[in-house]
Write a protein that holds these residues in place. Sequence first.
Motif, mmCIF file in Angstrom:
data_model
loop_
_atom_site.group_PDB
_atom_site.id
_atom_site.type_symbol
_atom_site.label_atom_id
_atom_site.label_comp_id
_atom_site.label_asym_id
_atom_site.label_seq_id
_atom_site.Cartn_x
_atom_site.Cartn_y
_atom_site.Cartn_z
ATOM 1 N N ARG A 99 42.936 19.280 -0.795
ATOM 2 C CA ARG A 99 42.444 18.708 -2.046
ATOM 3 C C ARG A 99 41.492 17.544 -1.792
ATOM 4 O O ARG A 99 40.724 17.163 -2.663
ATOM 5 N N ARG A 100 41.589 16.964 -0.598
ATOM 6 C CA ARG A 100 40.703 15.855 -0.235
ATOM 7 C C ARG A 100 40.200 16.051 1.190
ATOM 8 O O ARG A 100 40.958 16.457 2.075
ATOM 9 N N ILE A 101 38.918 15.758 1.417
ATOM 10 C CA ILE A 101 38.322 15.813 2.752
ATOM 11 C C ILE A 101 37.622 14.491 3.012
ATOM 12 O O ILE A 101 36.837 14.020 2.174
ATOM 13 N N VAL A 102 37.908 13.900 4.152
ATOM 14 C CA VAL A 102 37.319 12.620 4.521
ATOM 15 C C VAL A 102 36.231 12.850 5.562
ATOM 16 O O VAL A 102 36.491 13.418 6.634
ATOM 17 N N ILE A 103 35.016 12.439 5.261
ATOM 18 C CA ILE A 103 33.902 12.500 6.211
ATOM 19 C C ILE A 103 33.945 11.229 7.057
ATOM 20 O O ILE A 103 33.947 10.119 6.521
ATOM 21 N N ILE A 104 33.966 11.403 8.382
ATOM 22 C CA ILE A 104 34.128 10.274 9.300
ATOM 23 C C ILE A 104 32.806 9.964 9.998
ATOM 24 O O ILE A 104 32.194 10.835 10.618
ATOM 25 N N SER A 105 32.374 8.708 9.900
ATOM 26 C CA SER A 105 31.130 8.252 10.524
ATOM 27 C C SER A 105 31.447 7.209 11.589
ATOM 28 O O SER A 105 32.145 6.233 11.319
ATOM 29 N N HIS A 106 30.892 7.388 12.774
ATOM 30 C CA HIS A 106 31.212 6.512 13.916
ATOM 31 C C HIS A 106 30.280 5.297 13.995
ATOM 32 O O HIS A 106 29.278 5.189 13.276
ATOM 33 N N GLY A 107 30.593 4.392 14.918
ATOM 34 C CA GLY A 107 29.807 3.194 15.127
ATOM 35 C C GLY A 107 28.666 3.397 16.104
ATOM 36 O O GLY A 107 28.545 4.450 16.744
ATOM 37 N N LEU A 108 27.826 2.381 16.251
ATOM 38 C CA LEU A 108 26.693 2.443 17.152
ATOM 39 C C LEU A 108 27.166 2.593 18.590
ATOM 40 O O LEU A 108 28.028 1.852 19.049
ATOM 41 N N GLY A 109 26.596 3.574 19.299
ATOM 42 C CA GLY A 109 26.966 3.811 20.682
ATOM 43 C C GLY A 109 28.229 4.621 20.863
ATOM 44 O O GLY A 109 28.623 4.927 21.986
ATOM 45 N N SER A 110 28.869 5.025 19.765
ATOM 46 C CA SER A 110 30.112 5.801 19.830
ATOM 47 C C SER A 110 29.806 7.276 19.550
ATOM 48 O O SER A 110 28.695 7.747 19.759
ATOM 49 N N SER A 111 30.796 8.014 19.062
ATOM 50 C CA SER A 111 30.572 9.432 18.780
ATOM 51 C C SER A 111 31.598 9.944 17.784
ATOM 52 O O SER A 111 32.533 9.237 17.413
ATOM 53 N N LYS A 112 31.418 11.188 17.399
ATOM 54 C CA LYS A 112 32.320 11.851 16.452
ATOM 55 C C LYS A 112 33.729 12.012 16.991
ATOM 56 O O LYS A 112 34.664 12.266 16.223
ATOM 57 N N GLU A 113 33.898 11.881 18.323
ATOM 58 C CA GLU A 113 35.206 12.078 18.936
ATOM 59 C C GLU A 113 35.746 10.785 19.549
ATOM 60 O O GLU A 113 36.426 10.800 20.567
ATOM 61 N N SER A 114 35.471 9.683 18.886
ATOM 62 C CA SER A 114 35.999 8.398 19.337
ATOM 63 C C SER A 114 37.516 8.376 19.178
ATOM 64 O O SER A 114 38.082 9.149 18.388
ATOM 65 N N PRO A 115 38.210 7.501 19.903
ATOM 66 C CA PRO A 115 39.669 7.416 19.765
ATOM 67 C C PRO A 115 40.116 7.149 18.328
ATOM 68 O O PRO A 115 41.098 7.739 17.853
ATOM 69 N N THR A 116 39.398 6.276 17.627
ATOM 70 C CA THR A 116 39.772 5.986 16.233
ATOM 71 C C THR A 116 39.576 7.211 15.354
ATOM 72 O O THR A 116 40.444 7.546 14.537
#
Length: 252
Positions: A25-42
């Motif tokens: 019912r809900r989807i969260v789009i995740i945006s990373h920080g500068l120098g990071s990536s879509k697969e960061s630990p957070t």
Amino acid sequence: MKIETIRGLNGYDIPCVYNLSGGERRIVIISHGLGSSKESPTAKSIASALSEYSIGTFNFDFPAHGDSPVDGQMLRIPNCLNDLSAVEAHVRELCPEADIAYFSSSFGAYINLIYLATRTPAGKKSFLRCAAVDMPGLFRNSTSPEQYTLLKEQGYIMPDFEYLRPLKITREFYDDLEMHDVFKLCRPDMAVIGMIHGDADETASVVDARRFAQQFGARLTEVKGADHRIMTPSGLKQVIETAVRFFTVNEG
């Protein structure tokens, strides 16, 4: 997590990973920080935590980050906004009935705020981790006279930071930053915003986060003693718990 590459509005591919079953019912789009990536630990931790509440997640790489096929010449604010727009449209196609929301870190939070303020977002709920709300000032204060000389002479610099891959920062990117002040662009009614920030953050000052929260009515949680990454076990736990509460409110 599933891997996918989508075609962006800027003519290059956008690498993505997502955690969707199709019935969310809900989807969260995740945006990373500068120098990071879509697969960061957070990003991975948030995706895992939200899946336990049947909330899907969709992560993507900004230009010149992660598995992006382009270099820093394409790292421009309008391009980042277009990438977020393309990702959002794709999520809409995959799950047309789902509510869309956003989780973003640092530079990604800065982009998300500009997106909410200047585009027509599908989502109206956004959680910001260590948001770089004064990105123009951050770059002004961290750029040396020698680097400014290089920007003028060769048109770019290669910052000596611990990024996942070397990152070219162009003179045009600096110009973009000066044209996008979130304190001037944002509105209190544009979205429901939650924030979490380390009170010892020496990269993106908590003072700026407090000012933003007060000006735009965001709910700010401060993590005592935490730096910009908030990656201590207790800090990451607090980020996850606070974000989960934010995204599950009013969920059945």
